[in-house]
Design a protein around this motif. Structure first.
Motif, mmCIF file in Angstrom:
data_model
loop_
_atom_site.group_PDB
_atom_site.id
_atom_site.type_symbol
_atom_site.label_atom_id
_atom_site.label_comp_id
_atom_site.label_asym_id
_atom_site.label_seq_id
_atom_site.Cartn_x
_atom_site.Cartn_y
_atom_site.Cartn_z
ATOM 1 N N VAL A 100 0.837 -1.207 0.000
ATOM 2 C CA VAL A 100 0.000 0.000 0.000
ATOM 3 C C VAL A 100 0.870 1.255 0.000
ATOM 4 C CG1 VAL A 100 -1.650 1.344 1.365
ATOM 5 C CG2 VAL A 100 -2.003 -1.102 1.065
ATOM 6 N N VAL A 101 1.904 1.266 0.840
ATOM 7 C CA VAL A 101 2.774 2.443 0.936
ATOM 8 C C VAL A 101 3.687 2.541 -0.288
ATOM 9 C CG1 VAL A 101 4.634 3.506 2.296
ATOM 10 C CG2 VAL A 101 2.668 2.523 3.443
ATOM 11 N N GLY A 102 4.033 1.403 -0.882
ATOM 12 C CA GLY A 102 4.913 1.409 -2.051
ATOM 13 C C GLY A 102 6.378 1.343 -1.677
ATOM 14 N N ALA A 103 6.673 0.696 -0.555
ATOM 15 C CA ALA A 103 8.048 0.566 -0.075
ATOM 16 C C ALA A 103 8.377 -0.907 0.115
ATOM 17 C CB ALA A 103 8.219 1.303 1.257
ATOM 18 N N ALA A 154 -10.826 8.292 -3.166
ATOM 19 C CA ALA A 154 -9.533 8.788 -2.699
ATOM 20 C C ALA A 154 -9.488 8.861 -1.173
ATOM 21 C CB ALA A 154 -9.245 10.147 -3.316
ATOM 22 N N ASN A 155 -10.588 9.228 -0.549
ATOM 23 C CA ASN A 155 -10.619 9.283 0.916
ATOM 24 C C ASN A 155 -10.366 7.907 1.525
ATOM 25 O OD1 ASN A 155 -11.034 12.020 1.333
ATOM 26 N ND2 ASN A 155 -13.268 11.846 1.246
ATOM 27 N N GLU A 156 -11.007 6.876 0.976
ATOM 28 C CA GLU A 156 -10.816 5.511 1.472
ATOM 29 C C GLU A 156 -9.374 5.061 1.277
ATOM 30 O OE1 GLU A 156 -13.693 3.096 -0.537
ATOM 31 O OE2 GLU A 156 -15.384 4.141 0.385
ATOM 32 N N ARG A 157 -8.828 5.331 0.107
ATOM 33 C CA ARG A 157 -7.441 4.934 -0.169
ATOM 34 C C ARG A 157 -6.467 5.699 0.715
ATOM 35 N NH1 ARG A 157 -6.201 5.120 -6.280
ATOM 36 N NH2 ARG A 157 -4.302 4.118 -5.570
ATOM 37 N N MET A 158 -6.768 6.972 0.982
ATOM 38 C CA MET A 158 -5.897 7.780 1.836
ATOM 39 C C MET A 158 -5.927 7.258 3.273
ATOM 40 S SD MET A 158 -3.850 10.219 1.338
ATOM 41 C CE MET A 158 -2.850 11.322 2.278
ATOM 42 N N GLU A 159 -7.097 6.879 3.757
ATOM 43 C CA GLU A 159 -7.203 6.295 5.101
ATOM 44 C C GLU A 159 -6.372 5.018 5.196
ATOM 45 O OE1 GLU A 159 -11.174 5.640 6.579
ATOM 46 O OE2 GLU A 159 -11.792 7.648 5.956
ATOM 47 N N GLU A 160 -6.495 4.169 4.182
ATOM 48 C CA GLU A 160 -5.729 2.925 4.150
ATOM 49 C C GLU A 160 -4.228 3.225 4.137
ATOM 50 O OE1 GLU A 160 -6.285 -1.065 1.626
ATOM 51 O OE2 GLU A 160 -5.766 0.668 0.378
ATOM 52 N N LEU A 161 -3.814 4.207 3.343
ATOM 53 C CA LEU A 161 -2.406 4.583 3.256
ATOM 54 C C LEU A 161 -1.890 5.079 4.603
ATOM 55 C CD1 LEU A 161 0.144 5.085 1.550
ATOM 56 C CD2 LEU A 161 -0.792 7.345 0.994
ATOM 57 N N VAL A 162 -2.641 5.936 5.256
ATOM 58 C CA VAL A 162 -2.231 6.473 6.558
ATOM 59 C C VAL A 162 -2.137 5.349 7.590
ATOM 60 C CG1 VAL A 162 -2.939 7.965 8.465
ATOM 61 C CG2 VAL A 162 -3.078 8.802 6.120
ATOM 62 N N ASP A 163 -3.121 4.450 7.613
ATOM 63 C CA ASP A 163 -3.082 3.323 8.557
ATOM 64 C C ASP A 163 -1.832 2.471 8.338
ATOM 65 O OD1 ASP A 163 -5.469 4.124 9.684
ATOM 66 O OD2 ASP A 163 -6.697 2.648 8.609
ATOM 67 N N CYS A 164 -1.552 2.153 7.082
ATOM 68 C CA CYS A 164 -0.376 1.328 6.774
ATOM 69 C C CYS A 164 0.920 2.053 7.117
ATOM 70 C CB CYS A 164 -0.387 0.931 5.302
ATOM 71 S SG CYS A 164 -1.655 -0.290 4.916
ATOM 72 N N PHE A 165 0.984 3.344 6.802
ATOM 73 C CA PHE A 165 2.179 4.119 7.139
ATOM 74 C C PHE A 165 2.413 4.121 8.643
ATOM 75 C CE2 PHE A 165 3.963 8.187 8.564
ATOM 76 C CZ PHE A 165 5.227 8.073 8.017
ATOM 77 N N ILE A 198 10.614 4.694 3.745
ATOM 78 C CA ILE A 198 9.168 4.502 3.947
ATOM 79 C C ILE A 198 8.462 5.857 3.945
ATOM 80 C CG2 ILE A 198 7.426 3.783 5.628
ATOM 81 C CD1 ILE A 198 9.280 1.401 6.264
ATOM 82 N N LEU A 199 9.054 6.835 4.623
ATOM 83 C CA LEU A 199 8.475 8.174 4.651
ATOM 84 C C LEU A 199 8.426 8.774 3.245
ATOM 85 C CD1 LEU A 199 7.381 10.614 6.184
ATOM 86 C CD2 LEU A 199 9.749 11.321 6.611
ATOM 87 N N ARG A 200 9.490 8.608 2.480
ATOM 88 C CA ARG A 200 9.537 9.126 1.105
ATOM 89 C C ARG A 200 8.474 8.457 0.233
ATOM 90 N NH1 ARG A 200 14.397 7.444 -0.822
ATOM 91 N NH2 ARG A 200 15.368 8.634 0.833
ATOM 92 N N ALA A 201 8.350 7.143 0.327
ATOM 93 C CA ALA A 201 7.342 6.419 -0.464
ATOM 94 C C ALA A 201 5.933 6.856 -0.071
ATOM 95 C CB ALA A 201 7.506 4.916 -0.266
ATOM 96 N N TYR A 202 5.711 7.023 1.219
ATOM 97 C CA TYR A 202 4.406 7.472 1.710
ATOM 98 C C TYR A 202 4.068 8.855 1.156
ATOM 99 C CZ TYR A 202 1.156 9.716 4.924
ATOM 100 O OH TYR A 202 0.115 10.428 5.450
ATOM 101 N N THR A 203 5.025 9.764 1.204
ATOM 102 C CA THR A 203 4.803 11.130 0.724
ATOM 103 C C THR A 203 4.441 11.142 -0.755
ATOM 104 O OG1 THR A 203 6.404 11.926 2.363
ATOM 105 C CG2 THR A 203 5.837 13.429 0.572
ATOM 106 N N ILE A 204 5.148 10.370 -1.536
ATOM 107 C CA ILE A 204 4.865 10.298 -2.973
ATOM 108 C C ILE A 204 3.474 9.731 -3.212
ATOM 109 C CG2 ILE A 204 5.521 9.106 -5.110
ATOM 110 C CD1 ILE A 204 8.475 9.358 -4.094
ATOM 111 N N LYS A 205 3.151 8.632 -2.536
ATOM 112 C CA LYS A 205 1.845 7.997 -2.713
ATOM 113 C C LYS A 205 0.723 8.916 -2.243
ATOM 114 C CE LYS A 205 0.292 3.739 -3.746
ATOM 115 N NZ LYS A 205 0.878 2.492 -3.435
ATOM 116 N N ALA A 206 0.946 9.624 -1.129
ATOM 117 C CA ALA A 206 -0.074 10.527 -0.583
ATOM 118 C C ALA A 206 -0.378 11.649 -1.571
ATOM 119 C CB ALA A 206 0.378 11.096 0.749
ATOM 120 N N ARG A 207 0.637 12.151 -2.235
ATOM 121 C CA ARG A 207 0.415 13.207 -3.241
ATOM 122 C C ARG A 207 -0.416 12.694 -4.404
ATOM 123 N NH1 ARG A 207 6.497 15.288 -3.305
ATOM 124 N NH2 ARG A 207 6.461 16.433 -1.334
ATOM 125 N N LEU A 208 -0.197 11.440 -4.769
ATOM 126 C CA LEU A 208 -0.923 10.870 -5.914
ATOM 127 C C LEU A 208 -2.392 10.623 -5.631
ATOM 128 C CD1 LEU A 208 1.686 8.277 -7.211
ATOM 129 C CD2 LEU A 208 1.052 10.447 -8.282
#
Length: 196
Positions: free
Chosen positions: A10-13, A45-56, A22-32
């Motif tokens: 999910v984070v892309g790392a 996008a809200n659902e995916r962002m929640e999932e991304l934040v939880d995983c990060f 991990i922080l860099r991958a999260y930042t890039i994914k969050a922008r997308l």
């Protein structure tokens, strides 16, 4: 029931990533996937962002990352049939010593086992996963039914962040051992998101 996604995927790392990576991958994914990027896709996008934040949050905290990485499905398979838990010494010796009525082991299976054990010995300290992967690949080349080597190839690709290759190996493993819950989780958690 919604399927569980893999946090690294999910984070892309890659699982071997440092905290900074991990922080860099999260930042890039969050922008997308930021909900403000495309208002038409805000709900998705809200659902995916929640999932991304939880995983990060799981991966960036050392204790929760260590606990996450300790799951059974991330453990190297040590046996030919994909066993993860070591058997008792007596049982292991009984399995490795040929009995009077056991069939002779063909050369290709013997070669596969040599390469599999070589891969395990290389992996003992995660020193060189590429060499270990080559040994596991040779084990599968000599014996395509070597389940432990097949699973470990998926695990090595996964640890290096090659999620598509890892998914392929886990799916290959599941063709022969369809009821393995760890392989099912790994293959399902690495599935690509379908476009809305």
């Amino acid at each position: 029931m919604e399927r569980e996604k893999d946090c690294y995927f999910v984070v892309g790392a890659a699982p071997l990533s440092t905290e900074e990576e991990i922080l860099r991958a999260y930042t890039i994914k969050a922008r997308l996937i930021c909900p403000h990027q495309d208002p038409r896709l805000k709900l998705c996008a809200n659902e995916r962002m929640e999932e991304l934040v939880d995983c990060f949050n799981i991966l960036y905290d050392k204790a929760s990352r260590s606990e996450y990485d300790g799951h059974q499905r991330f453990q190297t398979r040590i046996g030919r049939e994909g066993e993860t838990v070591e058997k008792s010494d007596e049982e292991a010796q009984r399995r490795t010593k040929p009995g009077a009525f056991e069939r002779a082991i063909p050369d290709n299976e013997r070669q596969a086992e040599v390469h599999f054990k070589m891969g395990l010995s290389i992996l003992s300290g995660f020193s060189d996963m590429e060499k270990a992967s080559r040994e596991f690949a040779l084990a599968v080349k000599y014996d395509e039914h070597h389940m432990g080597a097949c699973y470990n190839l998926g695990l090595m690709a996964y640890r290096q962040g090659n999620f598509k290759e890892a998914r392929g190996w886990f799916q290959e493993y599941l063709k022969r051992k369809i009821d393995d819950p760890d392989a099912l989780k790994m293959a399902a958690s690495l599935e690509e998101e379908q476009a809305p």
